[in-house]
Design a protein around this motif. Structure first.
Motif, mmCIF file in Angstrom:
data_model
loop_
_atom_site.group_PDB
_atom_site.id
_atom_site.type_symbol
_atom_site.label_atom_id
_atom_site.label_comp_id
_atom_site.label_asym_id
_atom_site.label_seq_id
_atom_site.Cartn_x
_atom_site.Cartn_y
_atom_site.Cartn_z
ATOM 1 N N SER A 672 35.516 44.014 51.245
ATOM 2 C CA SER A 672 36.104 42.823 50.656
ATOM 3 C C SER A 672 35.144 42.382 49.535
ATOM 4 O O SER A 672 35.537 41.799 48.666
ATOM 5 C CB SER A 672 36.103 41.977 51.894
ATOM 6 O OG SER A 672 36.745 40.717 51.605
ATOM 7 N N ARG A 675 36.052 44.445 46.665
ATOM 8 C CA ARG A 675 37.225 43.716 45.922
ATOM 9 C C ARG A 675 36.987 42.347 45.292
ATOM 10 O O ARG A 675 37.483 42.246 44.008
ATOM 11 C CB ARG A 675 38.185 43.643 47.127
ATOM 12 C CG ARG A 675 39.623 43.036 46.598
ATOM 13 C CD ARG A 675 40.462 42.899 47.897
ATOM 14 N NE ARG A 675 41.724 42.090 47.258
ATOM 15 C CZ ARG A 675 42.783 42.911 46.813
ATOM 16 N NH1 ARG A 675 42.913 44.295 47.001
ATOM 17 N NH2 ARG A 675 43.953 42.390 46.545
ATOM 18 N N VAL A 676 36.149 41.503 45.978
ATOM 19 C CA VAL A 676 35.999 40.232 45.323
ATOM 20 C C VAL A 676 35.204 40.457 43.886
ATOM 21 O O VAL A 676 35.594 39.749 42.798
ATOM 22 C CB VAL A 676 35.253 39.223 46.149
ATOM 23 C CG1 VAL A 676 34.755 37.942 45.535
ATOM 24 C CG2 VAL A 676 36.136 38.833 47.349
ATOM 25 N N GLU A 679 37.675 41.919 41.284
ATOM 26 C CA GLU A 679 38.707 40.995 41.009
ATOM 27 C C GLU A 679 38.372 39.886 39.807
ATOM 28 O O GLU A 679 38.721 39.556 39.000
ATOM 29 C CB GLU A 679 39.551 40.199 42.360
ATOM 30 C CG GLU A 679 40.269 39.356 41.686
ATOM 31 C CD GLU A 679 40.974 38.489 43.115
ATOM 32 O OE1 GLU A 679 41.590 37.448 43.063
ATOM 33 O OE2 GLU A 679 40.870 39.275 44.011
ATOM 34 N N SER A 680 36.840 39.483 40.205
ATOM 35 C CA SER A 680 36.092 38.230 39.587
ATOM 36 C C SER A 680 35.920 38.875 37.948
ATOM 37 O O SER A 680 36.254 38.465 37.254
ATOM 38 C CB SER A 680 34.986 38.041 40.175
ATOM 39 O OG SER A 680 34.576 37.083 39.078
#
Length: 943
Positions: A672, A675-676, A679-680
């Protein structure tokens, strides 16, 4: 010499009697007439006061109604049109003098176009307007507008919708006063758009966002004539024309500001001129409501003389007649002997006694009038308490009297109440702290106000009453009981409960919202801590829900959400909590009990209930879900992170192909966080020009020459290095960033291909992948046209690659869109063909040019007979449909040889070349590198 008497002459006694009688009659008549005048003046003053109080109460009621409406915006944000309509409709029914409820929204200039588009659902071609005299014209450009957004009722008030009141000084001054005071403010008389000639005013109250920003104001448009008539009718004064009223806006009786005038006495009702001369009076009363002054002019209606002076007239007539009779009697007595003189004295004494009795009667009448005034004052005090019924109790707090309309308004017969104490017919009252405090107040003989309690009426329905009471004492100071008022507040309580329910439940599905979910989760965690049993938190996300919204509309999406919510409730226990988190995400809280352990079968049952077919319109739709489960207590899952960890597990389920469930493990948190981070960084990659394109050649198997290439994106991150597509494409799809990224890929690839054309490197075809979000975007076709127009690339040199899953779920609109894309002149290909679950029969309907065989089939064609047969079948099928075939992932000469023997048209793979940066691919073209001809052996790549 004797004196000769005249034929008729009064004796001295008779003359004195006549003069005295007439004088006394005149004095008494003047005194009684003055008293009658004073009584009439007092009655006029009291009548005027009652009317002024009634009008002021009506104005205060209008302000209170707006305050109630404003509480909706304070409690619920944002308020929808439907909520505004549902909330104001009963208020309009109960208050007919309110012409309309408005919500003036503050609209910035940048938001004007969107706001006008929203209003056109009610009136086509509607724009923001303003009043210029009696006409409504389009409002010029301004920095900010105060526009009528919500309007109830719409019928009859359509002219006010979209009206900008920012230039209306009265409205804006009133809004300024309301902002400064924190209370509702009134305007003076207004010319309203929906009824220009009707005297009206507005009551305004500002509405603020939670951060203190002004969102607008709520306003009630009040018709002054209707308000005055309704208020006077409620006080029983509308049909009483003894006093004519004129109602002015402002602090003086200015005819230019006349807002209301009661009906004047008609000629048929006016007294005969000879009989006129009754009381005439005029009074001015000024009061202020909501910062606005109002003046009431009261004029006594003309009345006959006898109506106002009946007592004095009767006294005058009786006095004159009595005096004449007495005079005649005295005259006759004077002609008699002296012995009759005593009789005259007795008669005179009787007359004095009669006059004294008349005076006593006048004094008694004064005392009666004073008692009536005291009674009226007591009645006015009771009316001021705004009650619905009146009650009295004795010194033992037993009811001795209630008004006759108590049964009608409370639903409880008087027999049930009389002779009993309040807690005798409401036993539950003494079980509460509030009830015990009330009993203590009564025993202390103290007044009380606004005691609210619940009671069951004679029909078994639950009601809420609000009572006020004052203790009573006799002239010696002894306590004699209580008297007070009561009212039915059931409607208000129901409204409060409804507002509380709306604040904690989702409007669409009726499920608990995030606020109530947190409370339920706290209770479940507390139970788990006490009992040692586990609590599971399941986060459920619907797969492909966006497709339903995009293809079938938001109404279909709402139907799907309500259906899923019902299925979730039916598949779980009544003690379990099902809440809607947001969008298509639901949260379930499961608590373990001794006889009901938590098992994965429960999660599977939830998935099976959701997966049942749903009828959306005329179509049967299958929806699946991905579920993440977090348990408490367990390692790595603190109670405050249960929902977050369930969300991480849900994303893991989606990553594994959707339609499954996963339990949270600490290792998932690393994924996770990854993923963050991705994505950022992905959100800024386009702006920082971190994306690059690599091109993999596509080679004609007959000629061995390069005829095209596939554009493949790469991410050159300054810290992470070269990020492969597998790490960020899925995240870009989920977040929607794939749309601008895909647009950049198409534009960059077309521009590069055009540059190679201009450099004389051959007319190559460039293939660009289209994502699911791009395929469903409304601006897809205009975007393709813009790219081709801006780059100048021949449309036949652009090939768009689509996967089967993009259009197989809803074929009809997909076919239409594909034909429109084909009409642009571009080539269309199906990527990864054979890996989906579509029917081959659809291929004949699609305007496809190329089929691309997935690498999973090509890998094993040399040693797996099944894959070889599949590849041969795909090639034969494509050729029968007159389609070209490209094989992906060709890595060995044996694979290449098999594909050539099966008649495959083109190949793409590492056997010839890996994906290359643009400058290396250009060198490849300049070297004219290609495959050896089919007849040449062995099969090798050659320059």
């Amino acid at each position: 010499m004797s004196r000769r008497r005249l034929p008729f002459s009064l004796t001295l006694a008779a003359g004195l009697t006549l003069a005295g009688g007439l004088a006394a009659t005149a004095v008494l008549t003047v005194a009684v007439s003055r008293l009658e005048y004073d009584n009439k003046a007092l009655a006029f003053e009291q009548g005027t006061g009652v009317r002024v109080a009634a009008l002021r109460q009506g104005m205060d009621d209008a302000v209170e109604v707006l305050n109630v409406t404003n509480q909706l915006f304070t409690t619920v944000q944002p308020v929808t049109r439907a909520q505004f309509h549902d909330f104001t409709t009963p208020l309009l029914q109960r208050n007919p003098y309110i012409r309309a409820f408005n919500f003036h929204r503050v609209v910035d200039a940048a938001d004007r176009a969107a706001f006008e588009a929203d209003l056109r659902q009610f009136q086509p071609d509607l724009v923001v307007r303003e009043m210029r005299g009696p006409a409504r014209v389009a409002a010029p450009a301004r920095e900010r507008y105060h526009v009528v957004d919500y309007l109830e009722p719409m019928q009859g008030n359509e002219a006010a919708l979209g009206l900008d009141v920012s230039q209306n000084h009265q409205v804006m001054d009133a809004l300024g006063r309301a902002q400064a005071s924190g209370r509702a403010a009134l305007t003076s008389l207004l010319q309203i758009a929906q009824a220009p000639g009707a005297p009206s005013f507005e009551v305004l109250m500002p509405v603020y966002a939670r951060g203190g920003r002004l969102l607008g104001d709520t306003a009630a448009v009040v018709s002054v004539p209707t308000l005055a008539n309704a208020t006077l009718a409620r006080a029983g004064l509308l049909d009483d024309h003894s006093i004519q009223l004129k109602f002015y806006a402002g602090g003086r009786a200015d005819p230019a500001h006349l807002a209301y005038a009661s009906r004047a006495v008609t000629s048929s009702e006016a007294p005969v001129p000879l009989m006129s001369g009754g009381y005439t009076g005029r009074a001015l009363n000024t009061f202020t409501v909501g910062g606005q002054s109002w003046t009431v002019e009261a004029i006594a209606a003309p009345s006959p003389w006898l109506a106002d002076h009946l007592g004095s007239t009767l006294l005058l007539t009786g006095g004159v007649l009595s005096t004449l009779l007495l005079c005649a009697f005295v005259q006759a007595a004077g002609e008699r002997a002296r012995k009759v003189q005593e009789l005259v004295r007795e008669r005179t004494a009787d007359l004095k006694l009669t006059n004294q009795r008349l005076i006593d009667d006048v004094l008694a009448r004064k005392r009666t009038e004073k008692a009536l005034q005291e009674s009226e004052q007591r009645f006015r005090q009771l009316v001021a308490m705004s009650s619905d019924w009146y009650w009295e109790q004795d010194e033992e707090f037993r009811f001795t009297h209630v008004t006759g309309d108590f049964t009608e308004k409370s639903g409880i017969t008087t027999e049930r109440v009389l002779g009993r104490r309040r807690w005798d017919y409401v036993p539950a009252l003494t079980d509460t702290e509030l009830g015990r405090d009330h009993v203590a107040t009564l025993e202390a003989h103290e007044p009380f106000r606004n005691l609210e309690y619940r009671v069951v009426d004679d029909n078994g329905e639950e009601r809420w009453f609000c009572i006020n009471g004052q203790p009573t004492f006799d002239e010696t100071g002894r306590f004699t009981g209580y008297r007070g008022t009561g009212s039915d507040i059931t409607a208000r309580k129901v409204t409060e409960q409804r507002v509380h329910h709306v604040a904690q439940h989702d409007v669409l599905t009726g499920l608990p919202n995030r606020s109530l979910l947190q409370d339920r989760l706290g209770q479940a965690v507390a139970y788990a801590t006490r009992s040692g049993h586990q609590v599971w938190v399941m986060l459920i996300d619907l797969d492909r829900f966006k497709y339903v919204n995009d293809s079938m509309g938001h109404k279909a999406g709402d139907v799907l959400l309500m259906t899923v919510a019902a299925r979730l409730r039916s598949s779980l226990r009544d003690t379990d909590t099902v809440a809607r988190l947001s969008g298509d995400e639901f949260v379930v809280i499961l608590s373990e009990h001794h006889d009901q352990p938590l098992t994965p079968d429960i999660v599977q049952r939830v998935m099976d209930s959701v997966a049942q077919p749903v009828m959306l319109g005329t179509k049967e739709f299958f929806v699946t879900c991905s579920i993440g489960v977090a348990a408490f207590p367990s390692d790595g899952t603190p109670s405050e992170n249960l929902i977050e960890h369930a969300d991480i597990a849900m994303y893991r389920a989606k990553k594994l192909g959707r339609n499954n469930f996963q339990f949270y493990t600490p290792a998932m948190n690393e994924e996770s966080l990854e993923r963050v981070r991705i994505e950022s960084a992905l959100r800024n990659a386009l702006e920082r020009n971190e994306f690059v394109l690599h091109y993999q050649p596509q080679v004609d198997l007959q000629t061995g020459r390069i005829v095209g290439m596939e554009a493949l994106i790469r991410w050159k991150h300054p810290e992470l290095g070269m990020v492969p597509p597998s790490r960020f494409i899925g995240i870009a799809e989920d977040t929607g960033l794939i749309v601008p990224i895909g647009a950049w890929v198409m534009r960059t690839a077309c521009a590069q291909n055009k540059a190679w054309h201009d450099a004389g490197l051959g007319k190559l075809r460039v293939a660009v992948n289209l994502s699911a979000r791009q395929f469903g975007a409304a601006d897809l076709l205009p975007g393709i046209e813009a790219v081709l127009g801006d780059t100048g690339l021949d449309p036949s040199c652009l090939e768009l690659e689509l996967t089967e899953s993009l259009f197989m779920s809803d074929v009809t609109p997909a076919v239409e869109l594909l034909h429109r894309m084909k009409s642009l002149g571009v080539n269309l290909s199906i990527d990864d063909f054979g890996t989906g679950y579509s029917s081959f029969s659809y291929l004949s309907r699609f305007p496809i040019d190329v089929l691309k065989i997935d690498r999973s089939f090509v890998n094993d064609i040399t040693h797996d007979a099944n894959d070889a047969a599949i590849v041969a079948s795909i090639i034969a099928l494509a050729h029968n449909l007159r389609l070209s075939v490209i094989a992906e992932g060709v890595e060995t000469a044996e694979q290449l040889d098999y594909l050539r023997h099966q008649g495959c048209d083109e190949m793409q793979g590492y056997y010839f070349s890996k994906p290359l940066p643009a400058h290396e691919f250009e060198q490849l073209l300049r070297q004219r590198r290609g495959l050896t001809a089919p007849e040449d052996e062995p099969q090798t790549a050659a320059a």
